[in-house]
Write an enzyme that holds these catalytic residues in place. Sequence first.
Site, PDB file in Angstrom:
ATOM      1  N   VAL A   1      91.481  28.710  32.201  1.00 45.61           N
ATOM      2  CA  VAL A   1      91.666  27.346  32.705  1.00 45.61           C
ATOM      3  C   VAL A   1      93.166  27.095  33.041  1.00 45.61           C
ATOM      4  O   VAL A   1      93.742  26.579  33.925  1.00 45.61           O
ATOM      5  CB  VAL A   1      91.281  26.086  31.914  1.00 45.61           C
ATOM      6  CG1 VAL A   1      91.591  24.865  32.422  1.00 45.61           C
ATOM      7  CG2 VAL A   1      89.644  26.279  32.147  1.00 45.61           C
ATOM      8  N   GLU A   2      94.110  27.881  32.165  1.00 45.31           N
ATOM      9  CA  GLU A   2      95.369  27.812  32.092  1.00 45.31           C
ATOM     10  C   GLU A   2      96.101  28.294  33.303  1.00 45.31           C
ATOM     11  O   GLU A   2      97.086  28.021  33.760  1.00 45.31           O
ATOM     12  CB  GLU A   2      96.114  27.801  30.832  1.00 45.31           C
ATOM     13  CG  GLU A   2      95.870  27.100  29.790  1.00 45.31           C
ATOM     14  CD  GLU A   2      96.778  25.769  29.777  1.00 45.31           C
ATOM     15  OE1 GLU A   2      97.610  25.821  30.679  1.00 45.31           O
ATOM     16  OE2 GLU A   2      96.433  24.807  28.955  1.00 45.31           O
ATOM     17  N   SER A   3      95.695  29.836  33.149  1.00 50.34           N
ATOM     18  CA  SER A   3      96.348  30.580  34.150  1.00 50.34           C
ATOM     19  C   SER A   3      95.574  31.483  35.153  1.00 50.34           C
ATOM     20  O   SER A   3      95.814  32.255  35.951  1.00 50.34           O
ATOM     21  CB  SER A   3      97.252  31.585  33.232  1.00 50.34           C
ATOM     22  OG  SER A   3      96.427  32.490  32.716  1.00 50.34           O
TER      23      SER A   3
END
Length: 217
Positions: free
Chosen positions: A99-101
Amino acid sequence: MRALLLLLLVFALPARAELWGFVDAGGVAHFAPRQLDARYTPVLGGVGMQRVPGKADAGLALLNWLDIAPEVKAVQPWLREAAAQHGVDADLLKAIIAVESGYQRNAVSPRGATGLMQITPETASRYATPADAARLIEPRINIHTGARMLADLLRRFGRIDAALAAWNAGEGAVRRAGNRVPDIDETQAHVQLVLELYWALLQQGQPARAQRLTLHP
């Protein structure tokens, strides 16, 4: 332990969370909380996989990508290492990174968050040595720093959703909300997406146990 996590996640997951994505020609997975263009298909929605006519395997394809993509496989040893060393679940770390990167190890956000787990300079100052903070873009260091932070947040708040909210919005915002997810759209979406993907990874890793899970009111 994972059976308990499955039970907790069933009660924690809101029905409206969605995760959309696609894998491009270069084998890079792209994730978003909504359909940004026609390439994006539903990955997750509600509890488990989102099924839509003609695209029933879209979510499964992206979960399979997380199992076979070279950029994901390359960091698996560090995920397991960080999970064992810091006492957090490797699948939860895997979901956060997705989700972050989207597993783009050189990702840098406008506010200076760096690498796979999008570690901010403030986070690095708390959870990394000065030497490691200077090399935060390196995947192993980035993962260990994020795992150390996640373990600390889980100890402080005692709930996965609250820990993820503190990751996104800061500890102060979670405390002001009574140690719950604050009423901030971005934070609620972030928490929902990570939990959705974490749930799907747990199901994928232990399908027999997940399929037999029974809830009692």
